[in-house]
Scaffold this active site. Structure first.
Site, PDB file in Angstrom:
ATOM      1  CD  GLU A  44      -2.074  -2.287   1.145  1.00  0.00           C
ATOM      2  OE1 GLU A  44      -0.964  -2.736   1.497  1.00  0.00           O
ATOM      3  OE2 GLU A  44      -3.059  -3.022   0.918  1.00  0.00           O
ATOM      4  CG  HIS A  98     -11.334  -6.563   6.777  1.00  0.00           C
ATOM      5  ND1 HIS A  98     -10.456  -7.029   7.709  1.00  0.00           N
ATOM      6  CD2 HIS A  98     -10.760  -6.846   5.577  1.00  0.00           C
ATOM      7  CE1 HIS A  98      -9.415  -7.589   7.110  1.00  0.00           C
ATOM      8  NE2 HIS A  98      -9.571  -7.484   5.809  1.00  0.00           N
TER       9      HIS A  98
HETATM   10  C1  LIG Z   1      -2.555  -4.371   4.152  1.00  0.00           C
HETATM   11  C2  LIG Z   1      -3.549  -5.229   3.467  1.00  0.00           C
HETATM   12  N1  LIG Z   1      -3.710  -5.123   2.144  1.00  0.00           N
HETATM   13  C3  LIG Z   1      -4.598  -5.890   1.506  1.00  0.00           C
HETATM   14  C4  LIG Z   1      -5.364  -6.781   2.196  1.00  0.00           C
HETATM   15  C5  LIG Z   1      -6.418  -7.592   1.468  1.00  0.00           C
HETATM   16  N2  LIG Z   1      -6.005  -8.986   1.357  1.00  0.00           N
HETATM   17  C6  LIG Z   1      -6.422  -9.903   2.231  1.00  0.00           C
HETATM   18  S1  LIG Z   1      -5.775 -11.404   1.927  1.00  0.00           S
HETATM   19  C7  LIG Z   1      -4.907 -10.815   0.617  1.00  0.00           C
HETATM   20  C8  LIG Z   1      -4.035 -11.743  -0.150  1.00  0.00           C
HETATM   21  C9  LIG Z   1      -2.908 -12.213   0.694  1.00  0.00           C
HETATM   22  O1  LIG Z   1      -2.126 -13.093  -0.037  1.00  0.00           O
HETATM   23  P1  LIG Z   1      -1.071 -14.025   0.668  1.00  0.00           P
HETATM   24  O2  LIG Z   1      -0.188 -13.235   1.565  1.00  0.00           O
HETATM   25  O3  LIG Z   1      -0.412 -14.801  -0.399  1.00  0.00           O
HETATM   26  O4  LIG Z   1      -1.921 -14.987   1.618  1.00  0.00           O
HETATM   27  P2  LIG Z   1      -2.990 -16.080   1.219  1.00  0.00           P
HETATM   28  O5  LIG Z   1      -4.319 -15.385   1.263  1.00  0.00           O
HETATM   29  O6  LIG Z   1      -2.637 -16.627  -0.101  1.00  0.00           O
HETATM   30  O7  LIG Z   1      -2.900 -17.093   2.307  1.00  0.00           O
HETATM   31  C10 LIG Z   1      -5.134  -9.470   0.424  1.00  0.00           C
HETATM   32  C11 LIG Z   1      -4.565  -8.663  -0.646  1.00  0.00           C
HETATM   33  C12 LIG Z   1      -5.188  -6.857   3.583  1.00  0.00           C
HETATM   34  N3  LIG Z   1      -5.919  -7.684   4.336  1.00  0.00           N
HETATM   35  N4  LIG Z   1      -4.272  -6.087   4.194  1.00  0.00           N
END
Ligand SMILES: Cc1ncc(C[n+]2csc(CCOP(=O)(O)OP(=O)(O)O)c2C)c(N)n1
Ligand SMILES: Cc1ncc(C[n+]2csc(CCOP(=O)(O)OP(=O)(O)O)c2C)c(N)n1
Ligand SMILES: [Mg+2]
Ligand SMILES: [Mg+2]
Lengths: 325, 350, 325, 350
Positions: A60, A129
């Protein structure tokens, strides 16, 4: 007039502006190929291509920093932060850099950018959220702050935000995304800084924002039908610039003010409006200023708990009756 | 004045070997310009220090005395429309883009002639007209911003390059990581320059960093080449800059450079820098980029009188700039209430 | 009673608590060997050693995250953020994690930690090193917020903050660091959530915080001597918990309220207090509620400009005269 | 995938060679426990999915179907007083610490029997009693928090280890960088486990990351060993965990592990995961950690009847847990207004 969902109005506004102005670019997480996690931006990648509609990593600070750097060198970026709660991970770029740099540089730099985000509660997403952070943004000099309550305003105010020469924080209330309402056909732009009288009334002014507007309207119906109280509803729409004129005019007529905020109690925008009225219209008031807010707590996740703490039409009605009786 | 620089290596001394290689392609005019620029930076910041000690500079001030080769080498290699993003320690980086001494000193002193008429102060020197896109005072923030300017240049197809200067301590903050990854995946024309002066404020970078070269040892984490250079050798800096600018302009993407250098003084204000071992300080004073380069130029056959002449010109310039800044009035109070918004105003209501 | 500077009182409070409780640890940038950039913590490293007094990299998220993780597993960390403006780079840890996790976990986790920082303007540091962000913190449910105006309160309230079982944001006003005042000898702890009547008066209540307290006191002298107006000064001291009782009692007596905030106008803590009074004491008020604030602008750097925009005794006097006349 | 996957064991399946090596030191009881744990996780989350589709789980839910080997391998290697920090995709990581199925399903359904009585929801499962120190839903935040818990353990001298699970996408956010550097310089007993399931939400990690292995290729930037493992082979995971736990407890400092794995379903809620190529999905379904391990156990001579028995037990357990959660009432409304503060209250005024 076509009926659009609040969600569709977001995409329609961005498309309208991207068609008009090639300097408008758009970036964020999962916004391009996937069309956004709230499906607000489906189709933009197809229409405008990967140079203008860009997926980013989960970074971000980089997203907001990139928007800032691009805006000060000739582009008009729109950046999406998926949930407004996540502004906390990039607040320095927003509050310390983007907001202050025009002033600090004696007006040398401009930041014509829009930071869009899904804001607010009611979707059972839990405390991280569901926040309404429009008051965080309002507290920072140098940011304009917009929060529409219906599809027409989404389209018109988002278009105006893109055209605005200053940074605009554009808060979309996520529980409204699925709601349909009419949107004027053709190009639609609505000036920032103008509140809207969503319902006229004579006994009390209720100032509300975003998802609180339909709730206040609902309360006004109950007040009229069951209690014979005529409430005027002001949809504040834009916190900065703030249309104090419309608000003060309304309170001058009704002599009573109730604000309905979704954000937790302390230092919400309602406090600011209350303090303006308590200073400038003190002698016109016929009673205390009442603020209806979420209590000063994080939002709980379970549906019954969340519903119990957010301002409801019934809760608004109770407070207004107490004031007007 | 045009003796070939091959002879540089003959003169020996502790000059790194790549310096003489650098020398091979740098013409005499450029060398003179590099020397003059470093010297100008030096007198400018020495004067800033004097004015601070006379309480004519309020608040704070962060000097880069000793680090002039980095600003001068990069500044000289830039195209006028390139972008500079730097930190609070950015007087030189701003100056080398063509900003006047008087407007810099004036800003430090909060005078009307100041670059920002006193609204920004020492830590925020900016001159958009000169491509100096701001001095950023919260660690890390400007790295993604510089990437954003590079994105804009890429999108607009202008071949402008965005250059971002920051310190060793900045490599441990999150924004560093995000900006580097971002710049690489979008293949942006941005150059990240870490001026490793061995210290953050009062704490040594080695005490709080998991790797020896805080920037270069992380380059691979972003698929970048690891580049460490002698930041006190202006030839090396200049030549490195020329190379990475060319790469960026050709669409070759970002670079990360770690330039080893040292600040002669403390971190800010009147900090005497006592946390640094005497021998360390002395060793670096012995490698002061300005006398070191002076000596090299003379070795190369440049007349000492020419250098003396440049120095006197600069000495005179700083005097007149100081006079101009001192004589400039305080800024009009009402400018405090303008330019929050693009319409020139500061109003949040109607 | 010894005279201590505000700066020395910080170190004295930390030392007092570290002597008492081995679970108190302290971390931050340049805080150990260098004793802090404001020299508030000189000597702590020598007395308590490098296991308890720790220098960190420039990694504010790691600093606050480490404090959070340590506090939920048995320690009582004190973390320093050098300038309060820098909370923007780690606001997620503060506002989304530390503040909300007790609530979200149904009370399973406790966060007995203190986040200290140099807050406020008046030192010609420019817009990014001069903010008063106590209102950012006040807006977040789950954070306690303290901002002392004098050395005794620094010592007593900081000690209480360390002992408090909840996260406390402790704002030190950097322009006060060099000011000396009396501090009780021996162990000194002052409860959180209690405002202090810094001066009694009958005509108007002035609520002030931190550096605004001496300015308000100064204004009160002028009002008394030159205008015959008797102002009561309430040093709010703690924004959360907020001692509404002391404030409301005072306004009940004086019937008039002026708040003096250093933070920029919109959504400052003064708005919150104004709204409380406008609701709960409306019928007791003899006039509008006035807020004196910094305008809604970033702070300029040059001394004349900075002085011109921050609330001054003269500015306070003008507003009070306008109200009381 | 990783270099460790090249050899194929004599059973002829695509089992990595180090898995059979791992097998050599893992006793049969532990293997049974690993299998049972994975199977329990599977039925738990399959049930969570069913309940979501029946609209009994509101808001959101992030399943780790397919990733059970990571949670099970690490969970089985932990000491009861170790700390787990995980993400919204943390049902399994919480479950393996000893939390009941009913309290997890109850929380997802917002019932009184829920672990947090509905105050946290699916993304915030926490059981301090079991060392499950929270599920964090804003990317990156919990990495420094896990480091902090490790610091606390180090300071208190307890030999507890803090384990932090996160996804591939998390490696591009600033907090990752800060936490890693911090953990190394303080030599903290913390283990960072990146579950690389190839995707963030709907975007592939490879499209937005400058290196191939988003965690492991950055290990050196913090002076750490680069470790990539097969996250679908529970023997490999378990043995890796045993090693890094031992290192951490002996004062050997932090580790960073990248475990390659895959989620069988979408990112959250009803996401069908259509952005993933069919062949990719199929290849990973073929490497489902549970049938793969079942087969291995049978090869190793464990009676299939014993496994059948375990499976029926788990199937029964999930039924009764579901019943318990379904029958649990809604939480009392007044709990919404408690526990902001340690005194149990929520009041900001007197
Ligand atoms: C700071 C932030 N940015 C965006 C999000 C939205 N978000 C939630 S899960 C996710 C994907 C995360 O990917 P990863 O780290 O690979 O974990 P996975 O869900 O694959 O276990 C995103 C972008 C968030 N929760 N926090
Ligand atoms: C986010 C943030 N944290 C801390 C500071 C305070 N600070 C200002 S300069 C500095 C040291 C920076 O060190 P380095 O990056 O090496 O740059 P140098 O000053 O040596 O040029 C610190 C800690 C800051 N400005 N911003
Ligand atoms: Mg440095
Ligand atoms: Mg992933």
């Amino acid at each position: 007039m076509a009926e659009l969902t609040y969600r569709e109005a977001v995409g329609a506004a961005i498309a309208q502006e991207m068609r008009r102005d090639k300097s408008v670019v758009f970036l964020g997480e999962d916004v391009a190929a996937a069309g956004g996690v709230f499906k607000t931006t489906s189709g933009l990648l197809d229409e405008f291509g990967p140079e203008r509609v860009k997926d980013t990593p989960i970074s971000e600070q980089a997203i907001i920093g990139a928007a800032m750097g691009a805006s000060m060198t000739g582009l008009r970026p729109i950046a999406e932060i998926m949930f407004s709660d996540f502004f906390a991970v990039c607040w320095d770029l927003v509050a310390n850099q983007i907001a202050k740099t025009r002033y600090m540089t004696d007006g040398q730099c401009s930041f014509p950018l829009v930071l869009r985000s899904a804001n607010g509660g009611g979707s059972r997403f839990g405390a991280q959220h569901s926040q309404s952070i429009e008051n965080w943004a309002m507290a920072i000099p140098g940011l304009k702050v917009v929060a529409p309550s219906n599809s027409a305003d989404v389209k018109g105010l988002l278009a105006a935000s893109v055209r605005d020469p200053d940074p605009v924080m554009f808060f979309e209330q996520k529980s409204l995304y699925a709601i349909k309402s009419e949107v004027p056909d053709g190009e639609h732009v609505e000036p920032l800084g103008v509140a809207r009288i969503a319902r006229t009334g004579t006994d009390v002014t209720i100032a509300a924002l975003a998802a609180m507007v339909p709730r206040a309207l609902n309360a006004a119906e109950i007040l009229q039908n069951e209690h014979g109280i005529s409430a005027e509803i002001v949809d504040v729409r834009s916190l900065v610039p703030l249309d104090t004129k419309t608000i003060l005019d309304s309170v001058e007529r009704t002599s009573r003010l109730v604000t309905v905020e979704e954000n937790p109690r302390l230092c919400g925008w309602g406090a600011e409006i209350a303090s303006i009225v308590a200073e400038e219209l003190f002698w016109n008031l016929d009673g205390p200023i009442i603020r209806v807010t979420t209590p000063h707590i994080p939002l709980p996740s379970a549906d019954e708990l969340e519903d119990a703490v957010m301002p409801s039409p019934e809760g608004i009605v109770q407070r207004v009756i107490g004031l007007v009786d | 004045m045009s003796k070939k620089n091959k002879e540089v290596s003959k003169s020996g001394k502790d000059r790194p070997s790549n310096a003489s290689k650098a020398g091979a392609t740098i013409d005499a005019d450029t060398r003179i310009r590099l020397y003059r620029t470093m010297y100008e930076c030096r007198v400018l910041e020495q004067r800033a220090y004097d004015l601070f000690m006379q309480n004519l500079v309020k608040g704070t001030s962060h000097l880069a005395l000793g680090q002039e080769a980095v600003a001068s080498g990069f500044g000289t290699a830039m195209r006028p429309d390139d972008y500079t993003f730097c930190t609070y320690r950015g007087h030189n980086h701003t100056y080398v883009r063509g900003v006047s001494m008087a407007s810099i000193l004036g800003e430090l002193m909060g005078r009307e002639c100041g670059l920002l008429r006193g609204k920004g102060g020492s830590m925020h020197l900016t001159s958009v007209e000169h491509g100096a896109m701001g001095s950023y005072a919260i660690i890390g923030a400007h790295l993604p911003v510089a990437a954003g300017a590079a994105w804009s240049a890429q999108y607009r197809g202008t071949e402008q390059v965005s250059v971002c200067f920051f310190g060793d301590g900045t490599t441990n903050i999150g924004a560093f990581h995000e900006a580097l990854n971002f710049a690489v995946i979008w293949n942006l024309p941005v150059i990240f320059v870490c001026e490793n002066n061995l210290y953050m404020e009062y704490t040594a970078i080695k005490d709080v960093t998991a790797v020896e070269n805080p920037a270069a040892d992380r380059a691979e984490a972003y698929g970048l080449e690891s580049i460490v250079i002698d930041g006190n050798d202006v030839d090396v800096v200049y030549e490195t800059a020329i190379n990475v600018f060319a790469k960026a302009r050709e669409g070759g993407g970002p670079s990360l450079i770690e330039a080893k250098t040292y600040r002669h003084g403390g971190h800010s204000r009147a900090d005497p820098g006592k946390y640094r071992p005497d021998e360390e300080l002395q060793a670096w004073l012995d490698r002061d980029p300005i006398p070191m380069y002076r000596e090299r130029l003379i070795d190369l056959g440049i007349e000492e009188s020419q250098l003396n002449e440049i120095e006197s010109q600069c000495d005179a310039e700083i005097e007149s700039a100081t006079e101009e800044a001192r004589n400039s009035p305080s800024p009009p109070i009402d400018i405090a209430l303008i330019d929050v918004w693009a319409d020139g105003g500061a109003s949040w209501r109607n």
